[in-house]
Design an enzyme around this catalytic site. Structure first.
Site, PDB file in Angstrom:
ATOM      1  N   HIS A  86     -14.639  20.583 -33.865  1.00  0.00           N
ATOM      2  CA  HIS A  86     -15.005  20.225 -35.245  1.00  0.00           C
ATOM      3  C   HIS A  86     -14.090  20.886 -36.269  1.00  0.00           C
ATOM      4  CE1 HIS A  86     -18.453  18.184 -33.743  1.00  0.00           C
ATOM      5  NE2 HIS A  86     -19.033  19.279 -33.297  1.00  0.00           N
ATOM      6  N   ASP A 130     -17.683  15.712 -25.145  1.00  0.00           N
ATOM      7  CA  ASP A 130     -18.789  16.408 -25.792  1.00  0.00           C
ATOM      8  C   ASP A 130     -19.665  15.344 -26.465  1.00  0.00           C
ATOM      9  OD1 ASP A 130     -19.382  19.422 -27.020  1.00  0.00           O
ATOM     10  OD2 ASP A 130     -19.898  17.842 -28.450  1.00  0.00           O
ATOM     11  N   ASP A 140     -23.413  19.275 -23.783  1.00  0.00           N
ATOM     12  CA  ASP A 140     -24.531  18.909 -24.652  1.00  0.00           C
ATOM     13  C   ASP A 140     -24.975  17.460 -24.446  1.00  0.00           C
ATOM     14  OD1 ASP A 140     -22.200  17.950 -25.716  1.00  0.00           O
ATOM     15  OD2 ASP A 140     -22.422  18.894 -27.675  1.00  0.00           O
ATOM     16  N   HIS A 183     -20.855  15.308 -29.344  1.00  0.00           N
ATOM     17  CA  HIS A 183     -20.505  15.158 -30.750  1.00  0.00           C
ATOM     18  C   HIS A 183     -19.072  14.656 -30.914  1.00  0.00           C
ATOM     19  CE1 HIS A 183     -23.752  18.149 -30.591  1.00  0.00           C
ATOM     20  NE2 HIS A 183     -24.120  17.653 -31.753  1.00  0.00           N
TER      21      HIS A 183
END
Length: 345
Positions: A158, A195, A275, A197
């Site tokens: 991120h 991931d 995740d 995200h």
């Protein structure tokens, strides 16, 4: 920006990379698994206020050592990324912003960190992150030499050159790739970001760079909801909340087949967040532990069949069970001979 200033900036970046100490020769007695006890974050219990398990990295290695798959003496200890190393991607102003504890608190999503003196925040939070950055950068060199490498940490996808967020303070993926361009003489890199995200940080950093191909398989309904960065994903695979293992793995098979036809990389950066695990409060997908092992196996097999060096980063994962799932997956990669030493030990 004029072409002369671009060339000047490029020269400064190259000089920083060539003068860095983060690439060092690793003896053949070591395996290309990178970890330091400094990775783990322990900050008066405040780290428990974030769902991320900040002792995950150490527990992965403990599991591997305890079941006899890994000898502690064979783990590679990285160096901490220096300010000059970080300036390869980050601006001076962004790094200076991390000298304000309130900014770090926002990035790591733990508000009370704003109340601590910055020297403590540097020592307890940012030093562990900088160690992991050093590990990610070194993993590319090891992958090129040995065929594969795993940094039991990193994957701060991120964070971009100018902005941190989502527990990511440094853009380790972008840094790793820029080091590889210069030091490993590589000109084509594929990021496979699995991931849960979206990897908006590296997407912004390589928005107009045709040397980097990004395959991002993510849940579109959760953080970061970065619609601008989505424009820069070469291959977008959206997996909605509640997606089950079988459906997920089928989509991955199809995605890898397409990626293999579209791009011929010299290095794969695999962001292997856990995740996606069923029950993860943030990822909201329903992938079984066995499904994660199969996912990792598919990506490593994709790299092996094409003879492309691959490095793996552990990235997100917000359940205590994540560490065991990662360790079990590494054991599976070993059993399937996908992480053998290319040139023998």
């Amino acid at each position: 920006m004029s072409s002369s200033s671009v060339n000047a900036n490029d020269a400064v970046r190259r000089n920083r990379i060539f003068s860095s100490k983060l690439y060092f020769d690793v003896p053949r007695s070591k395996v290309p698994i990178i970890y330091s006890e400094s990775y783990d974050i322990s900050f008066l219990g405040i780290e428990k206020m974030h769902p991320f398990d900040s002792s995950k990295w150490g527990r992965v290695c403990k599991f591997l050592v305890s079941i006899g798959v890994l000898d502690k003496k064979c783990i590679v200890e990285p160096l901490e990324a220096s300010k000059d190393d970080l300036l390869v991607v980050h601006s001076e102003s962004y790094l200076n912003s991390l000298k304000e504890s309130s900014n770090v608190a926002t990035i790591i999503e733990v508000p009370p960190v704003a109340l601590f003196p910055n020297c403590l925040v540097q020592q307890k939070v940012l030093h562990p992150f900088r160690k992991q950055v050093g590990g990610t950068i070194l993993s590319a060199k090891l992958a090129k030499e040995r065929g594969w490498a795993i940094n039991v940490g990193g994957g701060f996808h991120h964070c971009s050159a100018e902005r941190g967020g989502g527990f990511c303070a440094y853009a380790d993926i972008s840094l790793c790739i820029h080091f590889a361009f210069v030091r490993l003489n590589i000109s084509r890199v594929m990021i496979i970001d699995l991931d849960a995200h979206q990897g908006n940080g590296h997407e912004m950093d390589f928005a107009y760079d045709s040397r980097v191909y990004i395959l991002d398989m993510y849940n579109p309904g959760i953080y970061p909801l970065d619609y601008e960065a989505r424009n820069f994903i070469n291959q977008k695979v959206e997996v909605k909340s509640g997606t089950l293992t079988e459906d997920y793995l089928q989509k991955l098979d199809e995605a890898l087949e397409v990626a293999g036809r579209r791009f011929d990389p010299e290095l794969i950066v695999y962001n292997a967040g856990t995740d996606i695990l069923d029950g993860d409060p943030l990822g909201r997908l329903k992938i079984s532990p066995e499904g994660i092992a199969l996912r990792d196996e598919k990506v490593f097999r994709f790299a092996r069949e094409k003879n492309i060096p691959i490095l793996m980063l552990t990235s997100g994962g917000y359940m205590k069970s994540s560490a065991r799932v990662i360790a079990d997956s590494i054991v599976n990669l070993s059993k399937k001979c996908l992480i053998e030493d290319k040139q023998g030990s």
